[in-house]
Motif scaffolding. Structure first.
Motif, PDB file in Angstrom:
ATOM      1  N   VAL A  46      27.969  44.818  45.677  1.00 26.85           N
ATOM      2  CA  VAL A  46      29.077  44.126  46.347  1.00 26.85           C
ATOM      3  C   VAL A  46      30.065  45.159  46.876  1.00 26.85           C
ATOM      4  CG1 VAL A  46      31.112  42.677  45.957  1.00 26.85           C
ATOM      5  CG2 VAL A  46      28.884  41.925  45.142  1.00 26.85           C
ATOM      6  N   GLY A  47      30.358  46.186  46.064  1.00 26.93           N
ATOM      7  CA  GLY A  47      31.268  47.229  46.515  1.00 26.93           C
ATOM      8  C   GLY A  47      30.749  47.960  47.739  1.00 26.93           C
ATOM      9  N   ARG A  48      29.456  48.257  47.767  1.00 29.87           N
ATOM     10  CA  ARG A  48      28.882  48.955  48.921  1.00 29.87           C
ATOM     11  C   ARG A  48      28.885  48.091  50.173  1.00 29.87           C
ATOM     12  NH1 ARG A  48      23.376  51.365  46.094  1.00 29.87           N
ATOM     13  NH2 ARG A  48      24.376  52.927  44.728  1.00 29.87           N
ATOM     14  N   ARG A  49      28.674  46.782  50.018  1.00 28.94           N
ATOM     15  CA  ARG A  49      28.529  45.886  51.172  1.00 28.94           C
ATOM     16  C   ARG A  49      29.849  45.313  51.666  1.00 28.94           C
ATOM     17  NH1 ARG A  49      23.652  42.344  51.870  1.00 28.94           N
ATOM     18  NH2 ARG A  49      21.852  43.676  51.498  1.00 28.94           N
ATOM     19  N   ASP A  50      30.861  45.253  50.823  1.00 29.18           N
ATOM     20  CA  ASP A  50      32.102  44.574  51.197  1.00 29.18           C
ATOM     21  C   ASP A  50      32.666  45.184  52.480  1.00 29.18           C
ATOM     22  OD1 ASP A  50      34.312  42.907  51.085  1.00 29.18           O
ATOM     23  OD2 ASP A  50      35.456  44.280  49.822  1.00 29.18           O
ATOM     24  N   GLY A  51      32.803  44.354  53.508  1.00 27.51           N
ATOM     25  CA  GLY A  51      33.318  44.817  54.789  1.00 27.51           C
ATOM     26  C   GLY A  51      32.263  45.432  55.680  1.00 27.51           C
ATOM     27  N   ARG A  52      31.015  45.521  55.191  1.00 28.01           N
ATOM     28  CA  ARG A  52      29.958  46.153  55.979  1.00 28.01           C
ATOM     29  C   ARG A  52      28.741  45.251  56.167  1.00 28.01           C
ATOM     30  NH1 ARG A  52      30.734  50.191  51.919  1.00 28.01           N
ATOM     31  NH2 ARG A  52      32.330  51.687  52.531  1.00 28.01           N
ATOM     32  N   ALA A  53      28.436  44.454  55.162  1.00 24.72           N
ATOM     33  CA  ALA A  53      27.242  43.601  55.205  1.00 24.72           C
ATOM     34  C   ALA A  53      27.530  42.330  54.419  1.00 24.72           C
ATOM     35  CB  ALA A  53      26.040  44.344  54.611  1.00 24.72           C
ATOM     36  N   PRO A  54      26.792  41.258  54.692  1.00 21.50           N
ATOM     37  CA  PRO A  54      27.022  39.994  53.979  1.00 21.50           C
ATOM     38  C   PRO A  54      26.835  40.143  52.470  1.00 21.50           C
ATOM     39  CG  PRO A  54      25.648  39.625  55.907  1.00 21.50           C
ATOM     40  CD  PRO A  54      25.755  41.112  55.735  1.00 21.50           C
ATOM     41  N   LEU A  55      27.684  39.461  51.721  1.00 21.75           N
ATOM     42  CA  LEU A  55      27.595  39.492  50.262  1.00 21.75           C
ATOM     43  C   LEU A  55      26.728  38.368  49.709  1.00 21.75           C
ATOM     44  CD1 LEU A  55      31.278  40.302  49.244  1.00 21.75           C
ATOM     45  CD2 LEU A  55      29.418  41.857  49.833  1.00 21.75           C
ATOM     46  N   GLY A  56      26.423  37.377  50.540  1.00 23.31           N
ATOM     47  CA  GLY A  56      25.648  36.231  50.076  1.00 23.31           C
ATOM     48  C   GLY A  56      24.355  36.603  49.376  1.00 23.31           C
ATOM     49  N   PRO A  57      23.542  37.524  49.938  1.00 23.95           N
ATOM     50  CA  PRO A  57      22.283  37.876  49.269  1.00 23.95           C
ATOM     51  C   PRO A  57      22.484  38.468  47.875  1.00 23.95           C
ATOM     52  CG  PRO A  57      22.257  38.597  51.551  1.00 23.95           C
ATOM     53  CD  PRO A  57      23.656  38.143  51.270  1.00 23.95           C
ATOM     54  N   LYS A  96      34.788  42.450  40.469  1.00 28.79           N
ATOM     55  CA  LYS A  96      34.992  43.895  40.344  1.00 28.79           C
ATOM     56  C   LYS A  96      34.449  44.630  41.561  1.00 28.79           C
ATOM     57  CE  LYS A  96      34.978  44.004  35.283  1.00 28.79           C
ATOM     58  NZ  LYS A  96      34.233  44.437  34.076  1.00 28.79           N
ATOM     59  N   GLY A  97      33.333  44.160  42.093  1.00 31.58           N
ATOM     60  CA  GLY A  97      32.798  44.777  43.295  1.00 31.58           C
ATOM     61  C   GLY A  97      33.757  44.666  44.460  1.00 31.58           C
ATOM     62  N   LEU A  98      34.560  43.611  44.488  1.00 30.87           N
ATOM     63  CA  LEU A  98      35.581  43.423  45.519  1.00 30.87           C
ATOM     64  C   LEU A  98      36.847  44.213  45.220  1.00 30.87           C
ATOM     65  CD1 LEU A  98      35.176  39.575  46.086  1.00 30.87           C
ATOM     66  CD2 LEU A  98      34.474  41.403  47.645  1.00 30.87           C
ATOM     67  N   GLY A  99      36.848  44.959  44.120  1.00 29.23           N
ATOM     68  CA  GLY A  99      38.016  45.758  43.762  1.00 29.23           C
ATOM     69  C   GLY A  99      39.034  45.018  42.928  1.00 29.23           C
ATOM     70  N   ASP A 100      38.694  43.825  42.468  1.00 25.70           N
ATOM     71  CA  ASP A 100      39.616  43.005  41.678  1.00 25.70           C
ATOM     72  C   ASP A 100      39.279  43.162  40.198  1.00 25.70           C
ATOM     73  OD1 ASP A 100      41.120  41.076  40.420  1.00 25.70           O
ATOM     74  OD2 ASP A 100      40.554  39.438  41.760  1.00 25.70           O
ATOM     75  N   THR A 101      40.085  43.904  39.466  1.00 24.40           N
ATOM     76  CA  THR A 101      39.882  44.051  38.021  1.00 24.40           C
ATOM     77  C   THR A 101      40.872  43.215  37.213  1.00 24.40           C
ATOM     78  OG1 THR A 101      41.320  46.011  37.926  1.00 24.40           O
ATOM     79  CG2 THR A 101      38.968  46.378  38.287  1.00 24.40           C
TER      80      THR A 101
END
Length: 417
Positions: free
Chosen positions: A64-75, A138-143
């Motif tokens: 999720v961290g790698r894809r956020d803002g770059r690729a869909p998170l749905g998969p 957490k992948g979205l940066g929300d801890t």
């Protein structure tokens, strides 16, 4: 920034990993040694079951961290729930069906432990689901939200335990049921936020990608659990007092060790999100020294809260100074390695340390007594740190351009503020 990100993780780990088991143990302590043993064994088994699933939330957080803002998170999220369903059935169903022989492995009087297993292992899907949700956040940066979830769960356990244990007269099963209900309520709250995320559809992710990304973390966790059980067997040869001291010392030390794991998760999140991580090795080594200092200062008074003869626990905590410094460095570096695709090298370094530590524990203990076991732990951690690719882990992660906020994935800011 690392500290600000790590602090909520530390609170979450302390409450979710340490506190729930201690709360249950506290409430059932009045029911006798059998109840205490049942909850102790039950929470230990649950801890190991969590290790079997750890690859999933870890993989989700990194991807999720790698894809956020770059690729869909749905998969990523869909794959996470698919693996949740498979693992829940694969672990919970056999656990419940085999609860009696499983309990017999740990205790001579398995009835109470089997009763606890019936509910605690049956409730594993709820526990696993919460880690999936928190992994996405957490992948979205929300801890902060995962921290709040852990606190809510603990408050509910504190309130529900006496009601089910004593009010409804359910004993140890009441403790297990109260915990499962508390987790279910917390999960419902967490899911309400998750469904508000605007998650674009997408394709191209396999379950293998999630598992490959998270496996080194799960392997590290399970390897440490196995080695820990082997050390208990060695220490048991020196008498009950040493085993009790080791157990008490471990519980006290765990509160400090969670600092390292919070730093690891923070470093993993920032690296996955292509945000700079400055000197995780130095931060980990410094944290190890700070935790060791605090434990040395508090060893006697805190150990005295658990036993009338704290000498063995105090001795353990004092010797752990040699272990905590390299261990802190290793764990902190691990977050960068895990998120940058080098988790396998970290796991190899960990196993290399254990390959030296266990034979050394047997050899030194025959010469130096139980102190030899403590020295072997320090040697194993030092070897693992030396074998880890720590220099490259210190390099800042490259910062990639992200899509504007309007095209990203969360309705709320990642920080939760």
């Amino acid at each position: 920034m690392m500290i600000r990100l790590a602090l909520p993780i530390y609170v979450e780990l302390l409450t979710a990993v340490v506190a729930v088991g201690l709360i249950d143990l506290l409430w059932v302590s009045g029911l006798g040694e059998g109840a205490i043993a049942a909850v102790t064994v039950g929470t230990t088994a649950e801890y190991l079951a969590y290790g079997l699933f750890l690859a999933v939330p870890t993989g989700i957080t990194v991807l999720v961290g790698r894809r956020d803002g770059r690729a869909p998170l749905g998969p990523v999220i869909r794959t996470g729930w698919l693996l949740w369903a498979v693992c829940s059935v694969a672990v919970a169903v056999p656990g419940v069906l085999l609860r009696e022989p499983l309990a017999a492995l740990f205790t001579d009087d398995p009835a109470l432990t089997a009763d606890f297993f019936l509910i605690s292992l049956g409730g594993l899907p709820v526990y696993y689901a919460q880690t999936v949700v928190d992994g996405v956040l957490k992948g979205l940066g929300d801890t902060r939200r995962p921290m709040r979830h852990a606190i809510i769960c603990n408050v509910l356990v504190v309130a529900l335990d006496p009601l089910f244990i004593f009010g409804f007269g359910m004993g140890v099963q009441g403790a297990a049921l109260a915990t499962v209900i508390a987790r279910a309520v917390t999960l419902a709250i967490a899911l309400l936020h998750l469904v508000r995320l605007r998650v674009p559809a997408g394709h191209g992710l396999t379950t293998g990608e999630v598992l490959r990304t998270g496996f080194p973390m799960s392997g590290d966790f399970l390897a440490r659990a196995v080695v820990g059980m082997a050390l208990v067997e060695i220490v048991a040869g020196f008498g009950t007092a040493e085993v009790a001291g080791y157990g008490i010392g471990q519980k006290i030390m765990l509160a400090g060790v969670m600092v390292f794991y919070a730093l690891r998760q923070a470093a993993m999140i920032r690296t996955a999100r292509s945000e700079a991580v400055r000197s995780p090795l130095l931060l980990g080594l410094g944290s190890g020294a700070a935790v060791a200092l605090v434990l040395n200062l508090l060893a006697a008074p805190v150990a005295g809260m658990f036993t009338g003869d704290p000498a063995a626990a105090v001795s353990f905590l004092r010797w752990m100074t040699l272990y905590l410094v390299p261990f802190g460095g290793l764990i902190a570096v691990g977050g960068v390695l895990q998120a940058s695709g080098r988790g396998g090298r970290l796991l190899a370094a960990t196993l290399a340390g254990f390959a030296v530590q266990l034979p050394l524990a047997y050899a030194l203990s025959s010469w130096l007594g139980v102190t030899g076991v403590w020295l072997s732990m320090a040697a194993g951690a030092s070897i693992s740190l030396a074998a880890a690719p720590a220099r490259r882990a210190d390099a800042p992660a490259p910062v990639h351009d992200r899509a504007p906020r309007s095209t990203r994935t969360a309705a709320d800011p990642p920080s939760g503020r």
